[in-house]
Design an enzyme around this catalytic site. Structure first.
Site, mmCIF file in Angstrom:
data_model
loop_
_atom_site.group_PDB
_atom_site.id
_atom_site.type_symbol
_atom_site.label_atom_id
_atom_site.label_comp_id
_atom_site.label_asym_id
_atom_site.label_seq_id
_atom_site.Cartn_x
_atom_site.Cartn_y
_atom_site.Cartn_z
ATOM 1 N N SER A 1 0.875 -1.180 0.000
ATOM 2 C CA SER A 1 0.000 0.000 0.000
ATOM 3 C C SER A 1 0.909 1.226 0.000
ATOM 4 C CB SER A 1 -0.833 -0.017 1.283
ATOM 5 O OG SER A 1 -1.409 1.238 1.533
ATOM 6 N N TYR B 1 -1.725 -1.292 10.584
ATOM 7 C CA TYR B 1 -1.801 -1.397 9.120
ATOM 8 C C TYR B 1 -0.503 -0.946 8.427
ATOM 9 C CZ TYR B 1 -3.759 -1.386 4.430
ATOM 10 O OH TYR B 1 -3.975 -1.649 3.097
HETATM 11 N N1 NAP Z 1 -8.800 -0.731 -0.570
HETATM 12 C C1 NAP Z 1 -7.737 0.041 -0.469
HETATM 13 O O1 NAP Z 1 -7.845 1.270 -0.459
HETATM 14 C C2 NAP Z 1 -6.357 -0.583 -0.386
HETATM 15 C C3 NAP Z 1 -5.254 0.277 -0.536
HETATM 16 C C4 NAP Z 1 -3.979 -0.265 -0.471
HETATM 17 C C5 NAP Z 1 -3.813 -1.618 -0.256
HETATM 18 N N2 NAP Z 1 -4.898 -2.425 -0.110
HETATM 19 C C6 NAP Z 1 -4.646 -3.856 0.110
HETATM 20 O O2 NAP Z 1 -5.300 -4.628 -0.878
HETATM 21 C C7 NAP Z 1 -5.520 -5.942 -0.384
HETATM 22 C C8 NAP Z 1 -6.930 -6.359 -0.708
HETATM 23 O O3 NAP Z 1 -7.828 -5.536 0.007
HETATM 24 P P1 NAP Z 1 -9.181 -4.956 -0.609
HETATM 25 O O4 NAP Z 1 -9.063 -3.486 -0.585
HETATM 26 O O5 NAP Z 1 -9.513 -5.647 -1.857
HETATM 27 O O6 NAP Z 1 -10.201 -5.299 0.582
HETATM 28 P P2 NAP Z 1 -11.240 -6.485 0.758
HETATM 29 O O7 NAP Z 1 -12.324 -6.388 -0.251
HETATM 30 O O8 NAP Z 1 -11.646 -6.450 2.186
HETATM 31 O O9 NAP Z 1 -10.375 -7.781 0.446
HETATM 32 C C9 NAP Z 1 -9.561 -8.413 1.394
HETATM 33 C C10 NAP Z 1 -9.855 -9.888 1.343
HETATM 34 O O10 NAP Z 1 -9.035 -10.577 2.293
HETATM 35 C C11 NAP Z 1 -9.880 -11.490 2.987
HETATM 36 N N3 NAP Z 1 -9.343 -11.825 4.305
HETATM 37 C C12 NAP Z 1 -9.450 -11.143 5.473
HETATM 38 N N4 NAP Z 1 -8.847 -11.811 6.462
HETATM 39 C C13 NAP Z 1 -8.361 -12.964 5.916
HETATM 40 C C14 NAP Z 1 -7.673 -14.091 6.435
HETATM 41 N N5 NAP Z 1 -7.356 -14.185 7.730
HETATM 42 N N6 NAP Z 1 -7.336 -15.083 5.574
HETATM 43 C C15 NAP Z 1 -7.653 -15.024 4.272
HETATM 44 N N7 NAP Z 1 -8.330 -14.002 3.726
HETATM 45 C C16 NAP Z 1 -8.672 -12.979 4.536
HETATM 46 C C17 NAP Z 1 -11.211 -10.780 3.085
HETATM 47 O O11 NAP Z 1 -12.266 -11.682 3.354
HETATM 48 P P3 NAP Z 1 -13.632 -11.089 4.023
HETATM 49 O O12 NAP Z 1 -14.169 -10.089 3.065
HETATM 50 O O13 NAP Z 1 -14.496 -12.307 4.136
HETATM 51 O O14 NAP Z 1 -13.229 -10.488 5.315
HETATM 52 C C18 NAP Z 1 -11.311 -10.190 1.693
HETATM 53 O O15 NAP Z 1 -11.800 -11.106 0.771
HETATM 54 C C19 NAP Z 1 -5.204 -5.897 1.107
HETATM 55 O O16 NAP Z 1 -3.937 -6.462 1.332
HETATM 56 C C20 NAP Z 1 -5.181 -4.413 1.417
HETATM 57 O O17 NAP Z 1 -4.334 -4.097 2.491
HETATM 58 C C21 NAP Z 1 -6.165 -1.940 -0.162
#
Ligand code: NAP
Length: 312
Positions: free
Chosen positions: A163, A175
């Site tokens: 990120s 985070y």
């Molecule tokens: N969105 C942003 O602005 C942003 C910015 C920078 C980086 N990121 C990174 O992008 C990645 C994906 O996030 P996203 O934004 O797409 O959010 P998201 O929709 O919440 O996706 C994260 C996924 O990880 C799953 N997860 C949570 N805990 C877990 C565990 N213990 N084991 C396996 N899977 C697990 C979640 O399942 P559940 O939905 O069932 O909880 C969800 O499917 C993350 O690493 C996040 O830090 C996001």
């Protein structure tokens, strides 16, 4: 003189573009394992690579998420349940992957699963930090170590989702710490695996509207953490400060393909980049800010933030 420099820069960019557009062959025979496919980037990437004809092995946290994903994709895509915080779940998923990839090995490992707690350090306890580090950093490390022999066999790719908060820490809690860890882990892994022809890419998205950043999830969590803080802390920060944190999430972008296109490039280009920044805020604000002298970035964060009720 300036003209030569501009021409040289143009030529360099053209060459880079040409190099990066070369695609690896036999994509339809390549397996990619993605964690956290229930929603967000992981879910979209799984569908994107499936449309491209690749063999997607999608790990979901819940059976509901897996079922929903399967209903939207071809029969090629297979799902498995994986909780990255549980060793037995990782061992079982690795065996499942092994059975599917056979002698070809695993072409791509995308470490995407993640959770976030946006809050101030003073509101939190050790468990609040550990919860995030367990998923975002230790989970990623354990999944990688477990799958690495399969990736090495294919001379494949590891794509780690970090990120902009792995480059600039402007919130408290686990985070940013976890994402700084992801950067360090990925850097050492890239150097180590270069001896075996494995490439490691880091994705650094800015703010995007997903479950992780949605108000439905963020607001109650921030409120719950604020409520658990001591009465002294509550008085110092104040309720107004709480609502200003929530509204920050509303500035996030809705176009998740900006991120998944970077992931797809890292998996399919013959010459992937080491780092991909995704989103205008990442490219124009956060990454440039991370290169500024600390006193300048501190001042910018200070000026743009709402101050706690009892700030000096
Ligand atoms: N969105 C942003 O602005 C942003 C910015 C920078 C980086 N990121 C990174 O992008 C990645 C994906 O996030 P996203 O934004 O797409 O959010 P998201 O929709 O919440 O996706 C994260 C996924 O990880 C799953 N997860 C949570 N805990 C877990 C565990 N213990 N084991 C396996 N899977 C697990 C979640 O399942 P559940 O939905 O069932 O909880 C969800 O499917 C993350 O690493 C996040 O830090 C996001």
């Amino acid at each position: 003189m300036w003209l030569y420099l501009v021409a040289l820069l143009g030529l360099w960019n053209l060459l880079r573009l040409f190099r990066e557009r070369q695609v690896v062959s036999h994509l339809q025979d390549k397996h990619v394992f993605i964690t956290g496919c229930d929603s967000g980037f992981g879910n979209l990437l799984a569908r994107q690579l499936d449309r491209r004809g690749m063999r997607v092995l999608a790990a979901c946290l819940t059976e509901n998420g897996a079922e929903e994903l399967r209903s939207k994709t071809s029969d090629r895509l297979e799902t498995v349940i994986l909780d990255v915080t549980k060793t037995e779940s990782i061992v079982a998923a690795t065996q499942w992957v092994k059975e599917r990839v056979g002698n070809r090995g695993l072409w791509g490992l995308v470490n995407n699963a993640g959770i976030a707690i946006f809050a101030f350090n003073e509101w939190l306890n050790k468990q609040d930090f550990a919860k995030v580090l367990d998923v975002n950093l230790l989970g990623m490390i354990e999944v990688t170590l477990s799958m690495l022999p399969l990736v090495r066999k294919a001379r494949g790719r590891v794509v780690n989702v970090s990120s902009v908060m792995g480059r600039l820490s402007f919130f408290g809690g686990g985070y940013s710490i976890s994402k700084y860890g992801v950067e360090a882990f990925s850097d050492s892994l890239r150097r180590e695996l270069s001896y075996f022809g494995v490439k490691v890419a880091i994705i650094e998205p800015g703010g995007f509207k997903t479950a992780l950043s949605s108000n439905d999830r963020v607001s109650p969590t921030i409120k719950m953490l604020f409520d658990q803080a001591s009465s002294e802390v509550k008085e110092i920060y104040g309720e107004k400060f709480l609502s200003s944190l929530n509204s920050l999430m509303e500035t996030c972008s809705e176009d998740l393909t900006l991120v998944t296109d970077c992931m797809e490039h890292a998996l399919t280009s013959r010459h992937p980049r080491t780092r991909y920044s995704a989103g205008w805020d990442a490219k124009l604000i956060y990454l440039p800010m991370s290169y500024l002298p600390t006193f300048v970035s501190d001042a910018l964060v200070y000026l743009s933030s709402v101050k706690p009720a009892q700030a000096l």
